[in-house]
Design an enzyme around this catalytic site. Structure first.
Site, short mmCIF file in Angstrom:
data_model
loop_
_atom_site.label_atom_id
_atom_site.label_comp_id
_atom_site.label_asym_id
_atom_site.label_seq_id
_atom_site.Cartn_x
_atom_site.Cartn_y
_atom_site.Cartn_z
N PRO A 325 0.83 -1.21 0.00
CG PRO A 325 -0.79 -1.57 1.63
CD PRO A 325 0.51 -2.10 1.14
CB CYS A 326 0.77 4.32 -2.02
SG CYS A 326 1.43 3.53 -3.51
CB ILE A 327 -2.46 5.58 1.93
CG1 ILE A 327 -2.62 6.59 0.79
CG2 ILE A 327 -2.91 6.20 3.26
CD1 ILE A 327 -4.06 7.01 0.53
#
Length: 501
Positions: A325-327
């Site tokens: 995940p980026c966030i």
């Protein structure tokens, strides 16, 4: 035979005519050309002028095609008549009306054409090509106007190909490199400032995908007033439709994306979404709803909790994943009855993902506020790697040129957009000294400064960092210097008024 300058990069449409060029002003060229048999038959080239730099491309194509003797400008849409949309049109009209000097500087402006474009050839083009503006006409009327134009005879010179443009500027400005702040009332406003910072200061480096990126490290952007139920896309409405789609800045795209954050179930074929990781986080024996069981519960137990934190990372899965995940983290903090969301993003594709990400976080924040009875507070996003990939550089460059670099700033103070949230300074001259009283937004006395010179007070204000806005600091510096002149020359001083000598 029509010759074109970099047609794969600067898209134009070719008709069967010989001597007419048709230039739309922010109207989509493909749609205009596709629906008009008259334009297809009567024009030689049809394209769109977006920004002032696009004038260079128009001149290059005119030099390559001296058989074109008339350029017709037409911009009849809402975007065509905004300050943003009129920049290119205003410049090309300046060239025809006021000419250019031997250095390629356009009369009445400070804009300089690309140095590779020969000024004498441009003057010959101006003298032989008629520029016609029919922006006041509706499309059907514009078609009738074009239909009546008679073809002109022979070319006025041999085709000329100007050398390729070589940028003279430094690709990346010197900077502090790590730690940036951008604020905006709306998501689009704050995002645009982030794009500008990246295009000015972003370090050009490689990626794990084999292409280049511009990257800033540690960019925090703060949004104060966005209502996700009614996305404020006013600034984005000035952009070309293609740019709105690329960045996800359309109401349709944004509201479709809300399910990524609000639904715990991922779509078929998708391993996870942010909503899935936040509301169905995998534990050994069950799925944890971090929104309900952590964030909401912690803040119900104590509105001052600092434990209302959720994560999207699953170490045993993401440590070996090529698409973690980026966030990565979300925290909620309450102050003065407002609930603020603070998101951490490990890797942020600012141009293609950041706008939908921000709206998704904002709608989730609003839903949590509604359940807890708090007012909607700030959304703070910290993009640890804020980057724009090279395939998006041209669009980003055109955007920031029009939105910031080429836009003339307003000289009139706007209380709604330029107010310093920390307060203001009241400056007076009396008893042989300069006095500066710092007051809060409601007029409360906070701090007092005095000195015999502007520099004494400016240095103290700078040392304490009591103001939040660069334009406010510059204004106060100018006022203090004016106060010192008044003191030394025994003149009356009134803040924000000119000195009378």
């Amino acid at each position: 035979m029509v010759s074109l300058y970099q047609p794969e990069k600067y898209k134009v449409y070719l008709g069967s005519g010989k001597s007419i060029g048709f230039c739309t002003i922010w109207n989509e060229a493909e749609a205009v050309f596709g629906k008009s048999k008259i334009l297809q038959e009567k024009t030689a080239i049809l394209g769109t002028l977006y920004s002032r730099s696009g004038v260079n491309i128009v001149l290059r194509n005119l030099a390559l095609n001296p058989q074109i003797r008339k350029i017709v400008l037409w911009g009849n849409g809402g975007l065509s008549n905004t300050q943003f949309g009129l920049m290119g049109k205003s410049l090309i009209e300046k060239i025809w009306n006021e000419g250019i000097d031997s250095d390629g500087i356009v009369g009445g402006t400070k804009f300089k054409l690309e140095k590779e474009i020969d000024a004498e050839i441009v003057k010959k083009i101006i003298g032989n090509v008629e520029l016609i503006d029919i922006s006041h006409l509706l499309f059907e009327e514009a078609e009738k106007y074009i239909e009546k134009i008679e073809a002109v005879g022979e070319p006025y010179m041999e085709p000329i190909k100007f050398p390729e443009a070589v940028l003279e500027k430094v690709e990346t400005f010197p900077s502090e490199e790590v730690g940036w702040l951008a604020r905006g009332k709306t998501i689009i406003e704050a995002w645009t400032r982030v794009v500008e910072r990246i295009m000015r200061y972003g370090l050009i480096k490689g990626t794990q995908y084999g292409y280049q990126q511009r990257e800033l490290i540690g960019v925090t952007w703060v949004i104060s007033d966005e209502n996700p139920d009614k996305p404020d896309l006013l600034l984005a409405l000035e952009w070309p439709e293609e740019l709105q789609k690329v960045t996800g800045a359309t109401e349709k795209d944004i509201k479709e994306y809300y399910s990524v954050f609000l639904s715990p179930e991922p779509p078929t074929g998708i391993s996870y979404t942010y909503g899935n990781r936040l509301m169905r986080y995998p534990l050994n024996d069950r799925k944890l709803d971090q929104i309900e069981e952590v964030i909401i519960k912690q803040l119900k137990d104590s509105p001052d909790s600092r434990r209302a934190v959720a994560t999207t990372l699953v170490p045993e899965v993401d440590a070996f994943s090529k698409e973690p995940p980026c966030i990565t983290q979300l925290q909620a903090l309450q102050s003065r009855g407002k609930l603020h969301f603070l998101a951490t993003v490990r890797s942020h594709d600012i141009f293609k993902a950041a706008i939908p990400n921000a709206f998704g976080l904002r709608i989730l924040q609003k839903r949590v506020c509604e359940k807890l009875g708090f007012e909607l507070g700030y959304l703070q996003i910290t993009s640890q790697s804020a980057h724009i990939y090279e395939q998006d550089w041209n669009n980003a460059y055109q955007l920031v040129k029009c939105a910031f670099w080429e836009r003339t700033p307003s000289l009139v103070f706007d209380l709604d957009t330029q107010r310093d949230i920390r307060g203001y300074l009241i400056i007076k001259v009396k008893d042989g000294k300069i006095f500066a009283d710092f007051q809060g937004p409601q007029g409360e006395d906070l701090m007092n400064f005095e000195g015999e010179t502007a520099k004494e007070i400016m240095k103290k204000i700078a040392q304490l960092e009591i103001l939040s806005r660069t334009d406010h600091l510059l204004d106060i510096g100018a006022e203090l210097q004016k106060a010192e002149i008044a003191l030394k020359q025994r003149l009356d001083y009134n803040q924000d008024k000119s000195l009378i000598f």
